[in-house]
Design an enzyme around this catalytic site. Structure first.
Site, PDB file in Angstrom:
ATOM      1  N   ASP A  13      11.849 -43.381 -91.152  1.00  0.00           N
ATOM      2  CA  ASP A  13      11.438 -44.774 -91.381  1.00  0.00           C
ATOM      3  C   ASP A  13      10.685 -45.360 -90.191  1.00  0.00           C
ATOM      4  O   ASP A  13      10.732 -46.563 -89.942  1.00  0.00           O
ATOM      5  CB  ASP A  13      12.651 -45.662 -91.702  1.00  0.00           C
ATOM      6  CG  ASP A  13      13.522 -45.102 -92.806  1.00  0.00           C
ATOM      7  OD1 ASP A  13      12.968 -44.805 -93.882  1.00  0.00           O
ATOM      8  OD2 ASP A  13      14.735 -44.940 -92.590  1.00  0.00           O
ATOM      9  N   HIS A  41       7.514 -43.346 -98.563  1.00  0.00           N
ATOM     10  CA  HIS A  41       6.793 -44.334 -97.781  1.00  0.00           C
ATOM     11  C   HIS A  41       5.828 -45.098 -98.678  1.00  0.00           C
ATOM     12  O   HIS A  41       5.483 -44.656 -99.768  1.00  0.00           O
ATOM     13  CB  HIS A  41       6.062 -43.697 -96.596  1.00  0.00           C
ATOM     14  CG  HIS A  41       5.303 -42.471 -96.931  1.00  0.00           C
ATOM     15  ND1 HIS A  41       5.752 -41.211 -96.630  1.00  0.00           N
ATOM     16  CD2 HIS A  41       4.117 -42.295 -97.550  1.00  0.00           C
ATOM     17  CE1 HIS A  41       4.882 -40.311 -97.047  1.00  0.00           C
ATOM     18  NE2 HIS A  41       3.886 -40.941 -97.596  1.00  0.00           N
ATOM     19  N   THR A  42       5.439 -46.251 -98.187  1.00  0.00           N
ATOM     20  CA  THR A  42       4.575 -47.150 -98.941  1.00  0.00           C
ATOM     21  C   THR A  42       3.198 -47.187 -98.299  1.00  0.00           C
ATOM     22  O   THR A  42       3.074 -47.348 -97.087  1.00  0.00           O
ATOM     23  CB  THR A  42       5.176 -48.569 -98.969  1.00  0.00           C
ATOM     24  OG1 THR A  42       6.482 -48.510 -99.549  1.00  0.00           O
ATOM     25  CG2 THR A  42       4.309 -49.508 -99.777  1.00  0.00           C
ATOM     26  N   THR A 129      21.351 -38.892-100.456  1.00  0.00           N
ATOM     27  CA  THR A 129      20.751 -39.715-101.504  1.00  0.00           C
ATOM     28  C   THR A 129      21.207 -39.271-102.888  1.00  0.00           C
ATOM     29  O   THR A 129      20.912 -39.938-103.877  1.00  0.00           O
ATOM     30  CB  THR A 129      19.208 -39.639-101.449  1.00  0.00           C
ATOM     31  OG1 THR A 129      18.799 -38.274-101.572  1.00  0.00           O
ATOM     32  CG2 THR A 129      18.689 -40.218-100.148  1.00  0.00           C
ATOM     33  N   THR A 238      19.416 -34.084 -92.523  1.00  0.00           N
ATOM     34  CA  THR A 238      18.864 -33.597 -93.776  1.00  0.00           C
ATOM     35  C   THR A 238      19.071 -32.085 -93.843  1.00  0.00           C
ATOM     36  O   THR A 238      19.669 -31.494 -92.940  1.00  0.00           O
ATOM     37  CB  THR A 238      17.380 -33.989 -93.904  1.00  0.00           C
ATOM     38  OG1 THR A 238      16.943 -33.771 -95.249  1.00  0.00           O
ATOM     39  CG2 THR A 238      16.502 -33.224 -92.921  1.00  0.00           C
TER      40      THR A 238
END
Length: 429
Positions: A13, A41-42, A129, A238
């Site tokens: 992030d 992501h955006t 997640t 992760t």
């Protein structure tokens, strides 16, 4: 001319999306080399806002996107993402997107196991997640993964599903969860195959041809170094290697093709979910950073934990990640603060230590050692040149360079793509 590999230098992030988008406009090919659809992501391009989890960012700039063998792909999630961005006018076709034939697939059974195991952990959750990324990587290492190329061979798919379910249904039954039938999974994959297989390619060969032709390749990492399965804050990590070295392994190129390694770091620290966070702030300042920085996960929507910049962890990320230069983002979030603190060391059981320990028990006892710097009153928001920055902001950036032992190559001063100060072009040798 050089290739560029972008990795996160904290816990994810960090604003990789904006930086990758900025770099993608100058690349020929953008490659995803690890992770799955558990990070996102955006990207804002003109009036359109794209939210990507699996698709390489270069697609929004009309560049070829490649998903390498180091990624785990949920074909259903991939097609849903393709449909979503296609509805926004973005072309995603076999002409613009290629996927490694040996990429492992995430099946519905993987998500079920992920969620069942997390629920069984009670208050000792990892913070997954629940999308099946970890179990899919487990299958890859255990040599029972269903890979993209298997969708083209129904007879292979048949016996491989038998082997896979022998393992997973035993686990699900033991956890008290619903099991899966081979017929259901076979029908699921058979229905998806005609839409996914046209994207399949021998990616290592495609990238080697690009290298020989002198084309610029941008390797796009997901998550960050401190979430690396080997070098991160294990077990709160992760399931893949997030360091730059994996750009080669995860896409099928030689290690010399990784090129300039750009590490992305925020001017402060954030983390989503569980795990150690030495410089975390539990007070009003932590909430202020979260509100100013709009700190909510792109995929999960979970609020991010916030704290001061941890120079010790970023320096570690620089070293193990092979970082040549940093892109420092969200400097504007610190505007107007009377003072800013930086974690410059740790204390463990009353003794100063040189690095963050690997033991979870020791990690929980670590206390940060801070250095306090004067803040700045003028804004850095939207600055596009070094001369536009307040003097104290420049001092802050220079101090970070000293502490992490890497130069700041790029500086981001707002979410806008062009509000970026370039000190060195990563694509130039």
């Amino acid at each position: 001319m050089s290739n560029v590999t972008v990795i996160g230098a904290q816990w994810g992030d960090e604003g990789k999306g904006k930086i990758v988008d900025w770099l993608a406009s100058r690349a020929d090919i953008v490659v995803r080399f690890q992770g799955g659809h558990n990070a996102g992501h955006t990207l804002v391009v003109g009036s359109q806002t794209y939210k990507l989890s699996l698709l390489p960012s270069g697609l929004v700039r009309g560049k070829m996107g490649v998903i390498g063998n180091g990624v785990v792909v949920d074909p259903e999630a991939l097609l849903a993402e393709i449909d979503r961005v296609s509805a926004q006018g973005l072309e995603v076709s076999p002409r613009t997107l290629r996927i490694a034939e040996n990429v492992p697939l995430i099946l519905p059974v993987h998500g079920a196991i992920d969620r069942a195991r997390e629920a069984a952990r009670g208050d000792r959750k990892i913070g997954t997640t629940g999308r099946g990324i970890g179990p899919a990587y487990e299958d890859k290492v255990a040599r029972r993964a269903i890979r993209l190329c298997d969708l083209a061979e129904p007879e292979t798919l048949d016996w491989k599903l038998d082997e896979l379910l022998l393992h997973h249904n035993t686990l699900l039954a033991g956890l008290g969860a619903e099991t899966f039938t081979k017929d259901a999974l076979l029908a699921h994959l058979t229905a998806l195959a005609p839409r996914v297989l046209p994207y399949m390619d021998t990616v290592w060969d495609l990238l080697d041809d690009a290298r020989r032709a002198g084309r610029r390749i941008l390797f796009e990492g997901a998550q960050a170094v401190m979430l690396d399965v080997d070098h991160g804050t294990y077990p709160f990590v992760t399931s893949s290697n997030t360091i730059a070295a994996n750009a080669a392994t995860g896409s099928g190129v030689g290690p010399g093709s990784v090129g300039f390694v750009l590490g992305i770091a925020k001017a402060y620290s954030t983390r989503v979910g569980e795990g150690p966070f030495p410089s975390e702030l539990h007070d009003d300042m932590g909430r202020t950073l979260g509100e100013r920085g709009h700190e909510f996960g792109t995929v999960t929507g979970r609020p991010r934990r916030c704290g001061w910049f941890d120079a010790m962890l970023v320096r570690r990320a620089v070293r193990v990640g092979g970082v040549n230069g940093l892109a420092l983002t969200k400097l504007d979030v610190l505007d107007g603060l009377p003072e800013i603190r930086v974690c410059v060391g740790y204390e463990l059981d009353g003794q100063e230590i040189r690095s963050f320990p690997s033991s979870p028990a020791a990690q929980a006892r670590v206390k940060p050692i801070y250095e306090t710097m004067e803040g700045w009153t003028d804004t850095t928001y939207g600055a596009r040149s070094w001369a536009d920055l307040p003097a104290q902001a420049i001092k802050y950036v220079r101090r970070i360079e000293e502490l992490v032992e890497a130069p700041v190559t790029l500086l981001s001063t707002s979410p806008e793509r062009d509000d970026t100060i370039l000190m060195r072009d990563p694509f130039e040798n």
